[in-house]
Structure formats: C-alpha cells, structure tokens
Design an enzyme around this catalytic site. Structure first.
Site, PDB file in Angstrom:
ATOM      1  CE  LYS A   1      -4.641  -7.947 -10.035  1.00  8.53           C
ATOM      2  NZ  LYS A   1      -4.471  -8.555  -8.736  1.00  8.53           N
TER       3      LYS A   1
ATOM      4  CG  HIS B   1       7.242   5.737  15.752  1.00  7.82           C
ATOM      5  ND1 HIS B   1       5.929   5.837  15.356  1.00  7.82           N
ATOM      6  CD2 HIS B   1       7.710   7.006  15.856  1.00  7.82           C
ATOM      7  CE1 HIS B   1       5.610   7.125  15.247  1.00  7.82           C
ATOM      8  NE2 HIS B   1       6.675   7.847  15.527  1.00  7.82           N
TER       9      HIS B   1
ATOM     10  CE  LYS C   1      -0.019   7.971 -10.539  1.00  4.56           C
ATOM     11  NZ  LYS C   1      -0.965   8.596  -9.659  1.00  4.56           N
TER      12      LYS C   1
ATOM     13  CB  CYS D   1       4.945   1.197  14.777  1.00  2.29           C
ATOM     14  SG  CYS D   1       4.674   2.678  13.800  1.00  2.29           S
TER      15      CYS D   1
ATOM     16  CG  HIS E   1      -9.387   5.365  -9.883  1.00  4.87           C
ATOM     17  ND1 HIS E   1     -10.238   4.338 -10.224  1.00  4.87           N
ATOM     18  CD2 HIS E   1      -9.264   5.318  -8.537  1.00  4.87           C
ATOM     19  CE1 HIS E   1     -10.590   3.681  -9.141  1.00  4.87           C
ATOM     20  NE2 HIS E   1     -10.031   4.256  -8.090  1.00  4.87           N
TER      21      HIS E   1
ATOM     22  CG  HIS F   1     -13.853   6.341  -9.059  1.00  7.31           C
ATOM     23  ND1 HIS F   1     -12.679   7.004  -8.794  1.00  7.31           N
ATOM     24  CD2 HIS F   1     -14.076   5.552  -7.991  1.00  7.31           C
ATOM     25  CE1 HIS F   1     -12.231   6.650  -7.601  1.00  7.31           C
ATOM     26  NE2 HIS F   1     -13.054   5.760  -7.096  1.00  7.31           N
TER      27      HIS F   1
ATOM     28  CB  CYS G   1       1.988   2.946  17.159  1.00 10.98           C
ATOM     29  SG  CYS G   1       3.543   3.874  17.288  1.00 10.98           S
TER      30      CYS G   1
ATOM     31  CB  CYS H   1       1.456   6.557  15.331  1.00 14.02           C
ATOM     32  SG  CYS H   1       2.894   5.903  14.497  1.00 14.02           S
TER      33      CYS H   1
END
Length: 703
Positions: free
Chosen positions: A313, A159, A316, A156, A18, A21, A133, A136
RNA sequence: GCCCUUGUAGCUCAACGGUAGAGCGCGCGGCUCAUAAUCGCUCGGUUACAGGUUCAAAUCCUGUCGAGGGCACCA
C-alpha cells in the site's frame, strides 16, 4: 437519444489531490469521451464534498472559515485536473452550492414524507451517544481516544483525561427496514454492483444485519453542514448530503440545475467509486433513493487501489507514494492515461511504479504505436511524395503482391480490423480496458509484420511492385486512422496529433468507431508534417531525476499539517465509514507511532557469528550459526550471499532479532534475523550489517 | 472465528470442461522505412499441493497451504 451519465465520487475536501483522485477521474474522463464518440448524450460529474466536522476543524486550525478552506481545496483539485487535461467534466460539483442546499433539503422532506418498505417512518428522531472531551470541546472518535486496560471509559489522546459520555439528539434513517429491498435489488441484477466479488461483500454485509443510520448532528457540535428542514438545530450528517449530489447536480429538487435533465440522465448513471466507499454508495445510497421513490443507478463500479511496484500500500510513511508533481513533470498525460488503463485490471488492485510506467511508455507507445506511425508516414513522404497512395491492386499485379508476401485482397485485413474494433468495444463496454487495449496492440503488431514482410524499401526499386508498395502503405495508414479513432478517448492529445499527421482534419471526438469503414481514407490526401508523438524515455536518466527531486522535496518539506481523523458515529457500528474519498490520504497516514510496548515486543540481541557458509544452489542465502549466549548457537539464514563473502563474517558481532517466528528457507530453518541497513531504492547497493564500536557482551539485549 | 476473491512462464495477464497462450524481459539470428525501431527463432509450465467427478479438468467438487479483501472479535 441515448444518454450516459458518469460520476466520480465527490472527493472529500480535507486533503490535497493525490493519485487516487487522478485515477478515478481519468477513468471517468475516458469513458465520457468514449461514449460521446459513440453518440451518447453524455454527462460527466466530478467535484468535492465540502461539509462535515473534519473540514470545520481543519479550517479552524488554520484560522480560516470552512468556506475559505474548501474553496482552496476544490481550487487545488481543479488545478490538478487541468494539469492532467481533465477538463471535460460537465460539472465540478460542490456540496456548498446553494442549489445543493435547496435540493438536498427537498430530498430530505421527500424521504421523510414516505414510508419504509415495512411501513414505518423513514426518518425518526433519537439519540446517539458519543464521547466528549471538555478540554478539547470536541466529540472524539474511535481513532481519537484510547481505552486502557481495566478501564471502561476511554481517554482523550490529547489530554489523557477520561471522556464524558454525552448523549446527543440525532435524526436517524431507518436503514434496518431496507435489508430485504436491497438484497432483492442487488442479487437479481448482475450489473448493479460490480465487480462480482465486491457485490458479494455488500450482500454479506447486508445479510449480517443493518442498523439505523444517524443522518444529523446538533448544530452546536457540528455547524458546517446543510440545515435539516424543519429543525434548524440540526445539520445533515455526511452521507445523505454527500451522496445526493449525484442527483442534485442534474436538477433533482432545484430550479437552478433543472435544465441539465434529471429525467434523461438518472436512469443511465454509472458511479465509479473506490472499493473503500462502495458500501455507502450501495447500501446507504440505494436505500435513500428508494425512500425518495427514485430509481437505482444502472451500475456502480468499485475499482481497486494502486499499490506500489512491490504490491505494498502506498503511504507517506513508506515514502512510496506516486507524486502528482513528478508525474506531471516527467510524463506525458496521455502516457499516464494509457498506463493506468492498461496496467490495472479494472476492479482489481494494480501496481504503479515509475519504472513500470517508463517501460510501458517506451515499449507500447514509443516503440509500438509511435514507431508504427512514424515509419508509415515517413515512407509515404519518401515513396509517395507525401500523399496517401491508392490502396487497390489491379488483378494483373496480384502475382507481384503475392511474391512480396502481401494478400492482394484487402478483405483479410478488413475483417481483422472489424473484429478487433468489435472486440475492443465489447471489452470497453464491459470495463475491461486492459484487454481492450491489448487487442489494439495485436493489430499494431500485425501491421508491423506486414511492413516487414513486404519490405517497401525493396518494393520501391521494382516498378512492377508499385501497386504492392502503395497497398502496403495505404493499409498501414488506414489502420492507423482506425486506431486513432479507437484510442482517442484513452490518449486524446496523441491521437489527435497522429490523426492530423495522416492529413485528416475532421473532428475525431465525434467519430463513432462503430461506423468506421475500411477505405474511407481518401487517396491523394496530403499527409501533415510528421513528428514523433511519444518520446522515448531514458529510464536511468528519468529515474535518477525522480530520485533527486524526491530528496529535495523531503528537505523542503513543510511541517506536518494538523492531524484530523474523520468523526464517526459511535452508535452506528461502522467505524470504518470514512468520508467520500478514495485511496489512503495524507490525513490518514500522519499518525504512525508505535508505543514502547510495541518496540519491546521485538527482542534484539547481540550475537557473534560462529559459522557462515554458502548454501548449495542458493544465490542469495547464507547460513549462519550465531551465538546469542544461549545453550547452543542458532541457525539463521540471511540473504547476504550477493554482498558478503561468508568467511569474512565469522567472528563479527551482529544484531539479531531473536524472537522472530522460525521460517524455512531452502529446506533449512532460520531462527531469527540479522539486522542490516538496507537501501531499498532499487539501486542494488549492498546492505550494511549493524555493528558496535564498543565491545559488547554476547547475548546483550538492545533497548 | 465466519465469508468472498485469488494462486497459470522471471514479470503482468489470457485460455465456452476439449492440444495451456500473449505481451514485456532474457538469448540468438535477420532487416534498415522507422523513435537503439522492427521481423523471425529459441528459452521458459507437473496450471500452488492432495484427492475426487468426467471419455476429457487450469476450468467443476472436497481438503490443505499461500496471497488479497470484507465482517465480527480483540487491542
């Protein structure tokens, strides 16, 4: 020989390339080219950081091995660099390289064999506790669990079941013994951490007390990493592995890279980092280095972040990111390089908008430097048969030169150029790129003015002015030559191009600007074929093309990738220690839901506009009195004056944010906000007030 | 809550304690070599606010307000 070693962070290989970089690497590339010109033996490192649980998980989710995955990401990074002409790095470092394994293990052993400044062991084995967890089969980080009201044990997020507290064996680095060492090193050295404000932050962080740092994980929970020497049940955890790349790449602790020359480069290293990873590059890194008996870097410079054109900032969710694909498609690489150096005061945050980029490219490059080159060379073609004229004016012609507004003595220009060159270099050495460039542009303005004053197109008609004309054109061209040399690191392709157009063929990459001498441009040199170097951009056209491609992209957008948050060490108290990376990356941005509770904090109510009127001397504000079914109507101000005639709004039912903090505008208090659809793409289209099709009661709450 | 940085022209930024400037944008005029370029002029400022130190403050000190950030805390 003087040496210069410049590094970018090695970018964490869990997300695609992005702007961050591109930016850091561009600055490093500019610096490397600049130092090379000035005769430094230069080494330029960039690369990717490829270990850790995050990568392990992303790879698993994609059904790939971690190695396949990091091969892919580092490949993308290299491709991006190539797209933007960033190919001069001396190494693309990857922490998965076998030599790095060998070297970082050797570093670990070295550190372990030493003592802290307080005489304790540097590394010890302890336990850290983390939330696990079982469903997981994963350790959970702060961002992956929630603690509900009245509960002690986190749940979690996947879950919603309470997590188990698991204690895991870990090696610790005794960072707590290094506070005094760090303060002494940092406070006494004005260039060790820059800029100053960042240095102060680091100092205050150290003063608040350092805790020991977990530097390993049991292999059973994290397998993707460098094995700890002497204990194959552990792998190194993040920082020791990642930071040490800066020395392993140049030959510390391994044979493969030995020839690069650790000894000659290490003392002269400059680390460029984003401000978000400064602490790791200072507190952790300096301590590791000291523990290994190594020198500290010369400078670590924390640069700012790019914000959008409005200073927000990038992310997305706001849809305000700068897309590398768009940059590549619509802009010259050199224009981007120029823009990022000119627009951001290095060290501070900067604003990056496509429109600003177009404006800079047009004003400074097309109209400024490009046009100067173009007008000068075209006059040499027209008036001097395409050969560099003699710049000397004979004494008996001084009178004519003066009449044309030209100082017969070129010494005045020489001092201007030399002074500008010296200032430029001084600023550049001090990382003040923006100001350095400003100085160059003041020279451009001066030469433009000289041409306008002298009016070569009139001098050509007067044979007494032949020498004046030649002098003007010589001076302009000689100045151009200087500018090409100075600006080469910033705009390599364009400057090579202009340099060639002047008719010069020597290697600009190794011309030291310090050694520029006025008059070395040889008379009679045939100039090359002239062409425009910086195209003028049609702002409206380019912007609408960018908008179009943006829309297409959203339609074709792939499903979101698996969300992976960085794993944190629960015992160390620094939950924000994210991996080597800079700029917000996509993985950080994906999860952005609010809960119903968040939503219910906003009290939306139906109101009827009773009074709507303009406010004297306010172009945008309208004053409303809106009935929300309360005792009396509320006064609310809204920026609708440009779009609505107030009379037409009276009687309309609108949606009002009823619990917005009151705010005074134009001396009037506003007690709420009227909701409207706004088109924030800068097209200036009018907003649309939210309304209802059915009849609704005044004061009704929306939820 | 503690700390750091910052506040200057519409915008981006300059200005060793010594007459507040530049670029961009806007407006007017000139010029034609050049990429609708360039040159000149104009407009634009109570240097966030209030005190203080000083012969002199954008600059140093104190406070207030605004912005950004770091740490802690909370979620």
């Amino acid at each position: 020989m003087k040496t210069f070693y410049i590094t970018t962070p090695i970018y964490y290989a869990n997300s695609l390339p992005h702007l961050g970089h591109l930016y850091t690497t561009t600055v490093a590339d500019v610096l490397a080219k600049h130092k090379k010109q000035r005769g430094f033996d230069t080494y330029f490192l960039t690369g990717t950081d490829e270990h850790g649980v995050n990568i392990q998980r992303v790879a698993e989710a994609k059904g790939q091995t971690p190695k396949d995955y990091v091969d892919y990401i580092s490949g993308e990074m290299k491709k991006m660099f190539a797209d933007f002409g960033l190919t001069d790095y001396d190494i693309f470092m990857r922490t998965t390289e076998p030599f790095h394994y060998e070297a970082v293990r050797s570093l670990w052993r070295k550190i372990a064999s030493n003592q802290t400044p307080k005489g304790n062991s540097t590394i010890y084995k302890g336990f850290y506790e983390a939330w696990f967890c079982p469903n997981c089969a994963e350790f959970k980080t702060e961002t992956e669990y929630e603690i509900r009201d009245g509960e002690d044990v986190p749940r979690c997020l996947v879950h919603e079941r309470p997590l188990d507290k698991v204690s895991e064996e870990s090696y610790f680095f005794r960072l707590s013994d290094y506070g005094e060492f760090l303060l002494e090193a940092i406070e006494g050295n004005p260039i060790l951490i820059r800029p100053e404000a960042r240095k102060n932050e680091v100092i205050s962080f150290i003063k608040s007390g350092l805790q020991d740092l977990s530097i390993s994980r049991e292999k059973k929970s994290v397998s993707w990493g460098v094995p700890v020497p002497g204990d194959e049940n552990h792998v190194m955890y993040v920082w020791l592995d990642a930071l040490s790349n800066y020395i392993t790449a140049i030959g510390y602790g391994n044979e493969e890279r030995k020839a690069v020359g650790f000894e000659k480069y290490w003392g002269n290293v400059t680390h460029l980092v984003g401000k978000d990873i400064l602490r790791q590059h200072s507190v952790y890194w300096f301590s590791f280095l000291d523990a290994a008996g190594l020198e500290l870097p010369q400078t670590i410079y924390a640069h700012g972040m790019w914000l959008d054109a409005d200073g927000r900032k990038m992310g997305k969710t706001l849809g305000n990111t700068i897309e590398l694909g768009v940059l590549r498609e619509h802009f010259q690489t050199d224009a981007i390089r120029y823009f990022v150096l000119r627009e951001m005061v290095f060290g501070q945050d900067g604003k990056f908008g496509y429109e600003n980029l177009i404006e800079r490219a047009n004003a400074d490059l097309a109209s400024g430097l490009g046009n100067l080159s173009s007008r000068t060379l075209s006059m040499i073609n027209k008036y001097c048969d395409g050969a560099i004229p003699n710049g000397k004016i004979a004494e008996h012609n001084y009178i004519y030169a003066k009449r044309a507004g030209i100082n017969p003595d070129e010494q005045e220009l020489v001092s201007v150029l030399e002074h500008a060159r010296d200032e430029f270099l001084r600023k550049f050495d001090n990382f003040e790129f923006s100001q350095a460039l400003e100085i160059v542009w003041s020279v451009i303005a001066r030469i433009d003015k000289m041409i306008s004053d002298a009016k070569p197109w009139e001098l050509i008609k007067d044979e007494n002015q032949a020498e004046t004309l030649n002098a003007v054109l010589y001076r302009a061209t000689e100045t151009l030559r200087w500018l090409c040399v100075l600006l080469f690191p910033v705009m390599p392709e364009a400057m090579k191009n202009i340099y060639g157009q002047i008719g010069l063929s020597d290697d600009i990459t190794v011309i030291n600007p310090e050694n520029l001498n006025y008059g070395e441009l040889k008379t009679e040199t045939k100039i090359g074929e002239t062409q425009a170097v910086f195209p003028r951009l049609d702002k409206n056209k380019v912007m609408s093309e960018i908008m179009e491609s943006g829309k297409l992209k959203i339609e074709n957008e792939e499903p979101k990738p698996v969300v992976v948050q960085p794993t944190e060490n629960v015992l160390t108290q620094n939950p924000t220690d994210v991996l080597i990376n800079n700029q917000p990356d996509e993985a950080d941005e994906v999860e952005n839901f609010i809960t119903i509770d968040d939503f219910l904090k906003v009290e939306l109510r139906v109101g009827e506009i009773k009074v709507a009127e303009r406010i004297p001397k306010a172009d945008k504000l309208l004053r409303f009195e809106i009935d929300l079914g309360e005792e009396k109507p509320r006064q609310i101000l809204a920026g609708l004056a440009e779009y609505y005639e107030p009379e037409t709004l009276i009687g309309r039912k609108v949606v009002v944010v009823a619990n917005l903090k009151p705010r005074t505008m134009r001396g009037l208090e506003s007690n709420g906000m009227i909701c409207a659809a706004s088109l924030e793409n800068g097209t200036g289209e009018k907003p649309a007030l939210a309304a209802f099709i059915e009849n609704v009661d005044i004061g009704a709450r929306l939820k």
